[in-house]
Design an enzyme around this catalytic site. Structure first.
Site, PDB file in Angstrom:
ATOM      1  N   ASP A  47       0.838  -1.197   0.000  1.00 53.30           N
ATOM      2  CA  ASP A  47       0.000   0.000   0.000  1.00 53.30           C
ATOM      3  C   ASP A  47       0.872   1.246   0.000  1.00 53.30           C
ATOM      4  O   ASP A  47       1.541   1.543   0.984  1.00 53.30           O
ATOM      5  CB  ASP A  47      -0.894   0.006   1.249  1.00 53.30           C
ATOM      6  CG  ASP A  47      -1.822   1.213   1.275  1.00 53.30           C
ATOM      7  OD1 ASP A  47      -2.888   1.136   0.641  1.00 53.30           O
ATOM      8  OD2 ASP A  47      -1.466   2.233   1.896  1.00 53.30           O
ATOM      9  N   TYR A  52       3.144   9.736  -0.462  1.00 50.55           N
ATOM     10  CA  TYR A  52       4.242   9.166   0.328  1.00 50.55           C
ATOM     11  C   TYR A  52       5.603   9.377  -0.330  1.00 50.55           C
ATOM     12  O   TYR A  52       6.632   9.204   0.321  1.00 50.55           O
ATOM     13  CB  TYR A  52       4.039   7.661   0.584  1.00 50.55           C
ATOM     14  CG  TYR A  52       2.732   7.263   1.248  1.00 50.55           C
ATOM     15  CD1 TYR A  52       1.887   8.210   1.820  1.00 50.55           C
ATOM     16  CD2 TYR A  52       2.334   5.934   1.304  1.00 50.55           C
ATOM     17  CE1 TYR A  52       0.694   7.852   2.411  1.00 50.55           C
ATOM     18  CE2 TYR A  52       1.139   5.564   1.901  1.00 50.55           C
ATOM     19  CZ  TYR A  52       0.313   6.527   2.446  1.00 50.55           C
ATOM     20  OH  TYR A  52      -0.872   6.152   3.028  1.00 50.55           O
ATOM     21  N   LYS A  77      -2.616   5.792  -4.378  1.00 50.61           N
ATOM     22  CA  LYS A  77      -3.723   6.718  -4.096  1.00 50.61           C
ATOM     23  C   LYS A  77      -3.504   8.061  -4.781  1.00 50.61           C
ATOM     24  O   LYS A  77      -2.363   8.519  -4.904  1.00 50.61           O
ATOM     25  CB  LYS A  77      -3.849   6.954  -2.577  1.00 50.61           C
ATOM     26  CG  LYS A  77      -3.797   5.684  -1.759  1.00 50.61           C
ATOM     27  CD  LYS A  77      -4.046   5.918  -0.280  1.00 50.61           C
ATOM     28  CE  LYS A  77      -3.676   4.683   0.523  1.00 50.61           C
ATOM     29  NZ  LYS A  77      -2.258   4.578   0.857  1.00 50.61           N
ATOM     30  N   HIS A 110      -7.574   9.473  -2.105  1.00 51.34           N
ATOM     31  CA  HIS A 110      -6.957   9.449  -0.772  1.00 51.34           C
ATOM     32  C   HIS A 110      -7.857  10.064   0.310  1.00 51.34           C
ATOM     33  O   HIS A 110      -7.983   9.510   1.402  1.00 51.34           O
ATOM     34  CB  HIS A 110      -5.613  10.188  -0.848  1.00 51.34           C
ATOM     35  CG  HIS A 110      -4.609   9.741   0.164  1.00 51.34           C
ATOM     36  ND1 HIS A 110      -3.271   9.674  -0.100  1.00 51.34           N
ATOM     37  CD2 HIS A 110      -4.747   9.347   1.449  1.00 51.34           C
ATOM     38  CE1 HIS A 110      -2.628   9.252   0.981  1.00 51.34           C
ATOM     39  NE2 HIS A 110      -3.506   9.051   1.929  1.00 51.34           N
ATOM     40  N   LYS A 232       2.446  -1.342   9.179  1.00 55.08           N
ATOM     41  CA  LYS A 232       3.741  -0.884   8.671  1.00 55.08           C
ATOM     42  C   LYS A 232       4.844  -1.158   9.688  1.00 55.08           C
ATOM     43  O   LYS A 232       4.693  -0.875  10.880  1.00 55.08           O
ATOM     44  CB  LYS A 232       3.675   0.613   8.393  1.00 55.08           C
ATOM     45  CG  LYS A 232       4.993   1.210   7.985  1.00 55.08           C
ATOM     46  CD  LYS A 232       5.189   2.566   8.598  1.00 55.08           C
ATOM     47  CE  LYS A 232       6.630   2.801   8.932  1.00 55.08           C
ATOM     48  NZ  LYS A 232       6.824   4.075   9.617  1.00 55.08           N
ATOM     49  N   ARG A 238       9.231  -7.829  12.888  1.00 55.24           N
ATOM     50  CA  ARG A 238       7.839  -7.358  13.032  1.00 55.24           C
ATOM     51  C   ARG A 238       7.027  -7.650  11.773  1.00 55.24           C
ATOM     52  O   ARG A 238       5.839  -7.958  11.852  1.00 55.24           O
ATOM     53  CB  ARG A 238       7.832  -5.866  13.338  1.00 55.24           C
ATOM     54  CG  ARG A 238       8.265  -5.577  14.753  1.00 55.24           C
ATOM     55  CD  ARG A 238       8.279  -4.099  15.021  1.00 55.24           C
ATOM     56  NE  ARG A 238       8.500  -3.831  16.433  1.00 55.24           N
ATOM     57  CZ  ARG A 238       8.612  -2.605  16.934  1.00 55.24           C
ATOM     58  NH1 ARG A 238       8.527  -1.552  16.135  1.00 55.24           N
ATOM     59  NH2 ARG A 238       8.804  -2.433  18.227  1.00 55.24           N
ATOM     60  N   ASN A 242       3.601  -9.680  11.896  1.00 57.06           N
ATOM     61  CA  ASN A 242       2.357  -9.023  11.481  1.00 57.06           C
ATOM     62  C   ASN A 242       1.603  -9.780  10.394  1.00 57.06           C
ATOM     63  O   ASN A 242       0.479  -9.420  10.062  1.00 57.06           O
ATOM     64  CB  ASN A 242       2.653  -7.593  10.996  1.00 57.06           C
ATOM     65  CG  ASN A 242       3.129  -6.687  12.114  1.00 57.06           C
ATOM     66  OD1 ASN A 242       3.041  -7.046  13.290  1.00 57.06           O
ATOM     67  ND2 ASN A 242       3.642  -5.517  11.771  1.00 57.06           N
TER      68      ASN A 242
HETATM   69  P1  NAD Z   1       0.309   1.213  12.109  1.00 57.42           P
HETATM   70  O1  NAD Z   1      -0.902   1.081  12.954  1.00 57.42           O
HETATM   71  O2  NAD Z   1       0.606   0.182  11.077  1.00 57.42           O
HETATM   72  O3  NAD Z   1       1.534   1.360  13.110  1.00 57.42           O
HETATM   73  C1  NAD Z   1       2.836   1.444  12.642  1.00 57.42           C
HETATM   74  C2  NAD Z   1       3.774   1.572  13.824  1.00 57.42           C
HETATM   75  O4  NAD Z   1       3.568   0.487  14.731  1.00 57.42           O
HETATM   76  C3  NAD Z   1       5.202   1.472  13.317  1.00 57.42           C
HETATM   77  O5  NAD Z   1       5.782   2.737  13.351  1.00 57.42           O
HETATM   78  C4  NAD Z   1       5.889   0.531  14.268  1.00 57.42           C
HETATM   79  O6  NAD Z   1       6.702   1.282  15.130  1.00 57.42           O
HETATM   80  C5  NAD Z   1       4.805  -0.095  15.084  1.00 57.42           C
HETATM   81  N1  NAD Z   1       4.748  -1.545  14.842  1.00 57.42           N
HETATM   82  C6  NAD Z   1       4.475  -2.180  13.676  1.00 57.42           C
HETATM   83  N2  NAD Z   1       4.474  -3.517  13.850  1.00 57.42           N
HETATM   84  C7  NAD Z   1       4.751  -3.730  15.159  1.00 57.42           C
HETATM   85  C8  NAD Z   1       4.886  -4.898  15.947  1.00 57.42           C
HETATM   86  N3  NAD Z   1       4.716  -6.112  15.425  1.00 57.42           N
HETATM   87  N4  NAD Z   1       5.189  -4.742  17.256  1.00 57.42           N
HETATM   88  C9  NAD Z   1       5.358  -3.518  17.798  1.00 57.42           C
HETATM   89  N5  NAD Z   1       5.224  -2.370  17.098  1.00 57.42           N
HETATM   90  C10 NAD Z   1       4.924  -2.475  15.788  1.00 57.42           C
HETATM   91  O7  NAD Z   1       0.241   2.699  11.504  1.00 57.42           O
HETATM   92  P2  NAD Z   1       0.479   3.420  10.124  1.00 57.42           P
HETATM   93  O8  NAD Z   1       1.848   3.225   9.611  1.00 57.42           O
HETATM   94  O9  NAD Z   1      -0.005   4.807  10.339  1.00 57.42           O
HETATM   95  O10 NAD Z   1      -0.572   2.734   9.130  1.00 57.42           O
HETATM   96  C11 NAD Z   1      -0.262   1.622   8.328  1.00 57.42           C
HETATM   97  C12 NAD Z   1      -0.414   1.962   6.855  1.00 57.42           C
HETATM   98  O11 NAD Z   1      -1.699   2.520   6.593  1.00 57.42           O
HETATM   99  C13 NAD Z   1       0.531   3.043   6.344  1.00 57.42           C
HETATM  100  O12 NAD Z   1       1.841   2.583   6.139  1.00 57.42           O
HETATM  101  C14 NAD Z   1      -0.171   3.453   5.077  1.00 57.42           C
HETATM  102  O13 NAD Z   1       0.114   2.527   4.045  1.00 57.42           O
HETATM  103  C15 NAD Z   1      -1.633   3.401   5.492  1.00 57.42           C
HETATM  104  N6  NAD Z   1      -2.186   4.719   5.874  1.00 57.42           N
HETATM  105  C16 NAD Z   1      -3.177   5.261   5.094  1.00 57.42           C
HETATM  106  C17 NAD Z   1      -3.741   6.481   5.433  1.00 57.42           C
HETATM  107  C18 NAD Z   1      -4.829   7.042   4.566  1.00 57.42           C
HETATM  108  O14 NAD Z   1      -5.203   8.213   4.753  1.00 57.42           O
HETATM  109  N7  NAD Z   1      -5.365   6.295   3.641  1.00 57.42           N
HETATM  110  C19 NAD Z   1      -3.288   7.202   6.550  1.00 57.42           C
HETATM  111  C20 NAD Z   1      -2.287   6.631   7.337  1.00 57.42           C
HETATM  112  C21 NAD Z   1      -1.758   5.383   6.996  1.00 57.42           C
END
Ligand code: NAD
Length: 300
Positions: A47, A52, A77, A110, A232, A238, A242
């Site tokens: 994604d 980005y 997006k 988006h 992510k 991780r 995940n």
């Molecule tokens: P997320 O909820 O995936 O959290 C990511 C954070 O959690 C990372 O920085 C990492 O430190 C931690 N993490 C990840 N795996 C872990 C694990 N197994 N154990 C402990 N900590 C862990 O948050 P995100 O990155 O904001 O969202 C994921 C994806 O969603 C983004 O990369 C993007 O592709 C998408 N996104 C889309 C929008 C939108 O407006 N459409 C907005 C934000 C994010």
């Protein structure tokens, strides 16, 4: 161990992996390595977004990896500034070029940006891209029920996916039910609440009970609700964790306990621009969350 991810069948018959790899806030150069590592761990869905600034990093990973293109599911997006019929078509070409691909699997608007009043004409351009088979499925992100209803009333194709903020503190029950009723798949962004969800005592307790990590408990909760998730991480351990979610199941009592963590608090902006979160707003220029609602990208 490489995990095979089950898929969700979208409303047009296209299968989308229910776990994907999100690359928000990974620099373009690092994205190639991260996406290649994710693919080695079993991820088949990535994604990204033009916002980005790492579509080319994703493209290099796809070109340099060993997987055939048709085994991958690539989402990108359209950014807010490019909404409008002609500008959408141009922005799509730019995204394809950056990705080095001749089609994407899923293209999303988006944010609705209702104040711009352009998402309907933007969607018509999406319908054209879909008819021309340059995208396998079209969808939206951060759309509320009112925005979706307007698309139903004024356009022909029902979005295949709505990618929305969804985590334990913001469970989006009403929108999820609306999606289910209308055949729209729910995709959760920030599925781990950007890490915050992992410290909740009930999550830690369930992790201990199942011999799993807190992240696996949270992601499993999403899957049992029917959500597609795109966690992510740039750490391989991780990434593996995940996606390793398919050999245990939470009970209905566990799901009820997790439902009680709802606090109706967003971490990102309100799509209608009514955000009160201290972290509200996202600046496309800096690529960072900003604590100033005046610069909210989704002003109505
Ligand atoms: P997320 O909820 O995936 O959290 C990511 C954070 O959690 C990372 O920085 C990492 O430190 C931690 N993490 C990840 N795996 C872990 C694990 N197994 N154990 C402990 N900590 C862990 O948050 P995100 O990155 O904001 O969202 C994921 C994806 O969603 C983004 O990369 C993007 O592709 C998408 N996104 C889309 C929008 C939108 O407006 N459409 C907005 C934000 C994010």
């Amino acid at each position: 161990m490489v995990v095979t991810t089950p898929s969700v069948r979208l409303n047009n018959g296209v299968d989308m992996p229910c776990v994907g790899f999100g690359v928000f806030r990974i620099a373009d150069e690092e994205t190639t390595k991260a996406a290649l590592t994710a693919m080695e761990c079993g991820y088949r869905s990535i994604d990204t977004a033009s916002l980005y600034g790492n579509e080319s990093g994703v493209g290099r990973a796809i070109a340099g990896g060993s997987l055939p293109r048709e085994e991958l599911f690539v989402t990108t997006k359209l950014w807010n500034d490019h909404q409008g019929y002609d500008s959408t078509l141009r922005a799509f070409d730019a995204s394809l070029f950056a990705l080095g691909l001749d089609y994407v699997d899923l293209y999303l608007i988006h944010w609705p940006k209702p104040g711009q009043n352009k998402y309907v004409e933007t969607w018509r351009a999406f319908e054209r891209l879909y008819q021309e088979k340059r995208v396998r499925a079209i969808g939206v992100s951060n759309f509320q029920i009112g925005h979706l209803r307007r698309l139903f009333d004024e356009t022909s194709v029902v979005p295949a996916v709505n990618q929305i903020e969804l985590h334990l503190n913001f469970q989006q029950e009403q929108l999820r039910h609306f999606h289910a009723k209308h055949g729209i798949a729910t995709e959760a962004w920030s599925p781990l609440g950007q890490g915050a969800a992992l410290e909740q005592p009930i999550v830690v307790e369930l992790a201990g009970r199942y011999g799993r990590t807190p992240a696996q408990i949270v992601l499993r909760w999403h899957l049992q609700l029917g959500n597609i998730v795109i966690p992510k991480s740039t750490r391989q351990s991780r990434m593996k964790e995940n996606i390793d979610l398919f050999d245990f199941e939470l009970t209905s009592e566990d799901l009820t306990a997790l439902a009680l963590l709802e606090t109706e608090t967003r971490q990102g902006p309100d799509p209608d621009g009514r955000d009160t979160s201290p972290r509200a707003g996202f600046s496309s220029a800096g690529g960072k969350w900003v604590a100033n609602t005046a610069s909210l990208d989704s002003t109505p």
